[in-house]
Design a protein around this motif. Structure first.
Motif, mmCIF file in Angstrom:
data_model
loop_
_atom_site.group_PDB
_atom_site.id
_atom_site.type_symbol
_atom_site.label_atom_id
_atom_site.label_comp_id
_atom_site.label_asym_id
_atom_site.label_seq_id
_atom_site.Cartn_x
_atom_site.Cartn_y
_atom_site.Cartn_z
ATOM 1 N N SER A 7 -106.746 -35.048 -71.140
ATOM 2 C CA SER A 7 -106.086 -33.989 -71.194
ATOM 3 C C SER A 7 -106.361 -33.350 -69.503
ATOM 4 O O SER A 7 -107.924 -33.291 -69.125
ATOM 5 N N GLN A 8 -105.411 -32.752 -68.607
ATOM 6 C CA GLN A 8 -105.228 -32.599 -67.162
ATOM 7 C C GLN A 8 -105.097 -30.574 -67.315
ATOM 8 O O GLN A 8 -104.082 -30.534 -67.671
ATOM 9 N N LYS A 9 -105.387 -30.236 -66.351
ATOM 10 C CA LYS A 9 -104.791 -28.595 -65.969
ATOM 11 C C LYS A 9 -104.006 -29.080 -64.952
ATOM 12 O O LYS A 9 -104.956 -28.653 -63.885
ATOM 13 N N THR A 10 -103.148 -29.176 -65.117
ATOM 14 C CA THR A 10 -102.221 -29.169 -63.761
ATOM 15 C C THR A 10 -100.834 -29.051 -63.809
ATOM 16 O O THR A 10 -100.735 -28.276 -64.628
ATOM 17 N N VAL A 225 -94.075 -26.978 -74.805
ATOM 18 C CA VAL A 225 -95.614 -26.953 -76.359
ATOM 19 C C VAL A 225 -97.261 -26.908 -75.665
ATOM 20 O O VAL A 225 -96.335 -28.569 -74.447
ATOM 21 N N ASN A 226 -97.428 -26.925 -75.729
ATOM 22 C CA ASN A 226 -99.063 -26.978 -75.323
ATOM 23 C C ASN A 226 -99.254 -28.839 -74.979
ATOM 24 O O ASN A 226 -99.746 -28.824 -75.948
ATOM 25 N N PRO A 227 -99.312 -28.635 -73.331
ATOM 26 C CA PRO A 227 -99.418 -29.899 -73.645
ATOM 27 C C PRO A 227 -101.138 -30.200 -73.936
ATOM 28 O O PRO A 227 -101.003 -31.915 -74.487
ATOM 29 N N HIS A 228 -101.915 -29.249 -73.825
ATOM 30 C CA HIS A 228 -103.452 -29.469 -74.087
ATOM 31 C C HIS A 228 -103.576 -29.336 -75.352
ATOM 32 O O HIS A 228 -103.946 -30.919 -76.217
ATOM 33 N N PHE A 229 -102.724 -29.357 -76.429
ATOM 34 C CA PHE A 229 -102.290 -29.559 -77.650
ATOM 35 C C PHE A 229 -101.788 -31.039 -78.511
ATOM 36 O O PHE A 229 -102.085 -31.622 -79.041
ATOM 37 N N LEU A 230 -100.674 -31.633 -77.291
ATOM 38 C CA LEU A 230 -100.584 -32.422 -77.990
ATOM 39 C C LEU A 230 -101.073 -33.826 -76.652
ATOM 40 O O LEU A 230 -101.153 -35.136 -78.504
#
Length: 409
Positions: A7-10, A225-230
């Motif tokens: 995952s990335q934080k962008t 939806v939180n992309p980090h969860f996906l």
């Protein structure tokens, strides 16, 4: 392989369609009504300005082309009598008509054609040729009228003393310097009017595009939806597929993760490399084919070699709606279906084609409800490639095809 799914934080900017409440619909309707009313007022103001402009040109032309003279007459050795008169341009309405043709021909046709030409020399030559053509028509028509009517005298009131008005072909020859200056002035005013108007129009479109993008970003951030969860879930599914030896499932999860990363993180710019878009389309094709048996659908995708398109930019997520439409409406379970895609580049022009089999269930993008309609795709093309694209659709008994041509900067 698991590192691919990291995952990335962008910042997330991918827009998502959301149905708003009734209040939003009322707000939109009221805003559209306000804009229409403002456009009508702007139109009438512009008409009034044009009328005043041409009235000013008309009276300025008459003032510049009218000259006074004085004649001294002696009767039988008697006292000398002075007679005043002026040479007045009687065909101002002809020149005015040609000047209007020059002005509106420039702003409605010529300048639009010139700015699309790649050669500046050709553009300048076209403008000069158009100017000379209209000037020659103006000269020839008035010269012909003056020669056929001859010199006439008419009484004229408003000034002391006997006066007359005379206009002949010789007078018309002496006015050519004034006419040249007048035609050049109208040409310059037309150029200034056109380019200022185009600048305002492009600035307005840019502002509307920025406002639309901001609105969709805000809606997406509220609903996403939180992309980090996906991504974490996809990591787990990828690991489980590998442990159980299901390479096909692991490959599908990997492609899905790459597509999501591209949509959420990498397409967050005005343009991306064309090769990135091609890779995204290939992954989308591979995932969609998993839903059907091997004999039910065949997909052909032709595109240039990576080296030939290394420096070619394109708007992100531009072609995917057409591919999704082909899979959604061009596939019939139990029948053989075919989808042909192609991307080519020739002399700074990109061509995208998509053709799929029609099983009498194909619907045009414009008929879609809740999906990505043709109207939305055209709207985005107008914002991103204004005046530089052509989109054609064709539906026959057995095929549905799309042809999109874009002129690259």
């Amino acid at each position: 392989m698991a590192g691919i799914l990291k995952s990335q934080k962008t910042p997330v900017r991918t827009p998502a369609p959301i149905t708003g409440p009734n209040f939003s619909h009322y707000n939109s309707t009221y805003l559209n009504f306000t804009i229409m009313r403002g456009n009508k007022a702007k139109f009438f103001i512009e008409v009034i300005i044009h009328v005043l402009f041409w009235l000013g040109i008309y009276y300025a032309m008459k003032a510049l082309t009218t000259s006074s003279f004085q004649i001294l007459v002696t009767h039988n050795n008697g006292p000398t009598q002075s007679m005043n008169g002026h040479t007045m341009f009687r065909y101002a309405w002809i020149v005015l008509g040609v000047l209007m043709l020059l002005f509106y021909g420039n702003i409605l046709w010529l300048f639009k054609k010139v700015i699309r030409l790649k050669s500046k020399v050709q553009g300048v030559t076209l403008i000069i040729g158009w100017w000379m053509l209209l000037f020659a028509i103006n000269y020839g028509v008035i010269r012909l009228v003056a020669d056929s009517s001859g010199s006439e005298s008419h009484p004229h009131a408003g000034s002391p003393g006997p006066q007359g008005t005379v206009f002949s072909a010789d007078d018309w020859m002496s006015m050519q310097g004034v006419m040249v200056a007048l035609f050049l002035s109208v040409l310059g005013i037309a150029a200034a009017y056109f380019f200022i108007r185009e600048w305002i129009r492009n600035d307005l479109k840019r502002s509307q595009a920025e406002a639309h993008q901001l609105s969709t970003e805000i809606r997406f951030l509220r609903s996403q939806v939180n992309p980090h969860f996906l991504f974490n879930t996809l990591n787990n599914l990828f690991s489980m597929a590998q442990k159980r030896g299901n390479d096909e499932l692991a490959d599908g999860v990997s492609k899905l993760s790459g597509m999501m990363r591209y949509m959420i993180y990498e397409s967050n710019t005005e343009s991306v490399a064309l090769q990135k878009e091609i890779e995204y389309l290939e992954d989308c094709i591979a995932l969609n084919k998993l839903r059907y048996a091997g004999s039910e659908v065949s997909v052909s995708f032709r595109y240039p070699e990576p080296a030939a398109i290394a420096d070619v930019p394109v708007a992100p997520m531009l072609f995917i709606p057409f591919l999704e439409n082909a899979f959604k409406h061009g596939i019939s379970i139990g029948h053989h279906s075919r989808i042909d895609l192609a991307i080519s580049i020739n002399q700074k022009k990109l061509t995208f084609t998509c053709e799929n089999t029609d099983h009498s269930a194909v619907k045009k993008l414009a008929e879609e409800k809740g999906g990505i309609g043709l109207e939305n795709v055209q709207r985005r093309l107008e914002l991103v490639y204004p005046g530089r694209h052509v989109l054609r659709t064709e539906q026959t008994d057995k095929k549905y095809s799309i042809n999109l041509q874009i002129e690259l900067a």
